[in-house]
Design a protein around this motif. Structure first.
Motif, PDB file in Angstrom:
ATOM      1  N   HIS A  14      35.740  29.288  42.356  1.00  0.00           N
ATOM      2  CA  HIS A  14      36.408  29.909  41.208  1.00  0.00           C
ATOM      3  C   HIS A  14      35.383  30.499  40.240  1.00  0.00           C
ATOM      4  O   HIS A  14      35.510  31.644  39.816  1.00  0.00           O
ATOM      5  N   HIS A  19      34.738  34.378  38.273  1.00  0.00           N
ATOM      6  CA  HIS A  19      34.319  34.765  36.919  1.00  0.00           C
ATOM      7  C   HIS A  19      33.059  35.626  36.875  1.00  0.00           C
ATOM      8  O   HIS A  19      32.987  36.582  36.112  1.00  0.00           O
ATOM      9  N   GLU A  61      41.825  34.652  33.255  1.00  0.00           N
ATOM     10  CA  GLU A  61      42.227  33.803  34.378  1.00  0.00           C
ATOM     11  C   GLU A  61      43.309  34.426  35.263  1.00  0.00           C
ATOM     12  O   GLU A  61      43.240  34.322  36.484  1.00  0.00           O
TER      13      GLU A  61
HETATM   14 FE   LIG Z   1      38.280  29.886  35.086  1.00  0.00          FE
END
Ligand SMILES: [Fe+2]
Length: 152
Positions: A14, A19, A61
């Motif tokens: 993730h 990101h 997100e």
């Molecule tokens: Fe995150």
């Protein structure tokens, strides 16, 4: 591969694949920097922080962006979930034009795939919204924010 599930912490996939890549884009990193500066101003205010969490949640997100008329993923929470990646851009998902008022009035869910996704037209929409967000927070603080919980 067995760790590519929805929100298991710590989630290196993730963080690294969701990101970090977008930070190379100035339009995106400008937003992150401006958001962080603004968020620091409101750390003393729990309710303002809850609203800023909603903005972060529905953009960084779980944000989508239109490219050539199609919704594409830029949210790290989406891209690190194979199931949500497929669902979010499908015809079955609810896609809402990016709007600060709507986002501020919508608690998010952490426990499952999102009910709706907010779609920007271009990455610069994110940094461009910061003055509006700041104004909204100031107005809400002056009126009294009421009860605000970031999650459902
Ligand atoms: Fe995150």
């Amino acid at each position: 591969m067995d760790q590519l599930k929805y929100i298991e912490e710590p989630d290196m996939f993730h963080d690294i694949f969701g990101h970090i890549p977008l930070l190379i884009l100035p339009e995106y990193s400008d937003f992150i920097q401006a958001y962080a500066k603004m968020a620091l101003k409101y750390t003393h205010n729990e309710k303002a922080t809850a609203l800023l969490q909603r903005l972060y949640w529905f953009t960084v997100e779980f944000g989508l962006i239109y490219q050539a008329g199609k919704a594409k993923i830029y949210g790290a929470g989406i891209i690190s979930s194979p199931q949500e990646s497929r669902f979010s851009v499908s015809d079955a998902s609810k896609k809402i034009p990016f709007d600060i008022d709507v986002i501020f009035n919508n608690p998010f869910r952490k426990d499952d795939i999102q009910n709706e996704y907010y779609v920007i037209d271009q990455l610069s929409d994110l940094a461009d919204c910061i003055p509006t967000v700041e104004q909204h927070l100031q107005n809400l603080i002056q009126k009294g924010l009421g009860d605000v919980k970031p999650v459902r």
